[in-house]
Write a protein that holds these residues in place. Structure first.
Motif, short mmCIF file in Angstrom:
data_model
loop_
_atom_site.label_atom_id
_atom_site.label_comp_id
_atom_site.label_asym_id
_atom_site.label_seq_id
_atom_site.Cartn_x
_atom_site.Cartn_y
_atom_site.Cartn_z
N TRP A 36 0.84 -1.21 0.00
CA TRP A 36 0.00 0.00 0.00
C TRP A 36 0.87 1.26 0.00
CZ3 TRP A 36 -0.30 3.74 3.94
CH2 TRP A 36 -1.26 4.73 3.74
N SER A 40 2.06 3.54 -6.33
CA SER A 40 1.62 4.89 -6.61
C SER A 40 0.26 4.90 -7.31
CB SER A 40 2.66 5.64 -7.46
OG SER A 40 2.90 4.92 -8.65
N GLU A 42 -3.50 4.35 -7.86
CA GLU A 42 -4.62 4.27 -6.92
C GLU A 42 -5.24 2.87 -6.89
OE1 GLU A 42 -8.06 7.34 -5.61
OE2 GLU A 42 -7.95 6.90 -7.75
N LYS A 45 -3.15 0.66 -4.70
CA LYS A 45 -3.36 0.99 -3.29
C LYS A 45 -4.68 0.40 -2.79
CE LYS A 45 -0.57 5.13 -2.63
NZ LYS A 45 0.19 4.61 -1.51
N LEU A 46 -5.73 0.51 -3.62
CA LEU A 46 -7.03 -0.05 -3.26
C LEU A 46 -6.93 -1.57 -3.10
CD1 LEU A 46 -10.08 0.18 -2.82
CD2 LEU A 46 -10.35 0.21 -5.33
N MET A 129 -10.78 7.65 -0.54
CA MET A 129 -10.56 7.62 -1.99
C MET A 129 -11.83 8.05 -2.74
SD MET A 129 -8.57 3.98 -2.25
CE MET A 129 -7.18 4.11 -3.35
N LEU A 181 -13.45 2.39 -9.21
CA LEU A 181 -12.83 3.70 -9.02
C LEU A 181 -13.35 4.71 -10.04
CD1 LEU A 181 -9.13 2.68 -8.27
CD2 LEU A 181 -10.70 3.84 -6.70
#
Length: 186
Positions: A36, A40, A42, A45-46, A129, A181
């Motif tokens: 995480w 970089s 997103e 990270k999710l 987010m 997202l």
């Protein structure tokens, strides 16, 4: 969240003995947290946030944590996280190593509290987010679908799975996570 926890329990029951190993739990959680932190994109990270929740709930199954104990710990975790957020400008996800350190260093510290803090923190990051609670749950289930596509082989509870690949039918979660997202913009 209960249905997701059941999915994690079923997945783990097909692959592991129901025996908790603290060292392996800490190792897996630290790996997911490092992912995480270092990613970089997103979507990556999710995925890491969802994986941390998956590993955390897997630990509650392995340790046979009582659901009432976990519910009480979740309520406590919400209060703790709220207080931490008010006192700092750090992203909540940066608190995870501290939760793990306390759990590692204190034999009396409950797994349920550690898991509740991790889950609450990861869900807070996901909401940060711009995802709704319903979208967060969809993301968790997308990762569960992906994990379900991994090959099944029963392992000892103290062994890390999938060191030799995830099998020929593995479906990566990132494309479906990206769809969720992208829905935020609509």
């Amino acid at each position: 969240m209960l249905n997701f926890m059941k999915r994690v329990a079923v997945w783990n029951s097909k692959r592991y003995e129901q025996e908790f190993h603290k060292g392996l739990f800490l190792q897996l959680m630290r790996e997911e947290h490092r992912e995480w932190r270092r990613k970089s994109a997103e979507v990556d990270k999710l995925d890491a946030l969802c994986d941390m929740i998956y590993v955390a709930f897997g630990a509650t199954w392995k340790a046979k944590v009582d659901l009432d104990e976990l519910n009480d710990a979740m309520e406590h975790a919400r209060k703790v996280l709220h207080n931490l957020i008010e006192c700092t400008e750090l992203w909540p996800g940066y608190f995870v190593p501290t939760y793990l350190d306390v759990f590692e260093d204190n034999e009396e510290y409950p797994l349920a509290t550690t898991v509740a803090l991790i889950v609450t923190t990861c869900m807070t990051e996901m909401r940060g987010m711009g995802l709704t609670l319903e979208q967060c749950m969809r993301c968790l289930n997308i990762v569960a679908d992906s994990n379900d596509s991994k090959s099944i082989s029963k392992l000892a509870a103290n062994k890390k799975g999938f060191t030799d690949g995830k099998g020929p039918y593995f479906v990566t979660p990132e494309p479906r996570l990206r769809v969720v997202l992208n829905e935020r913009l609509n």
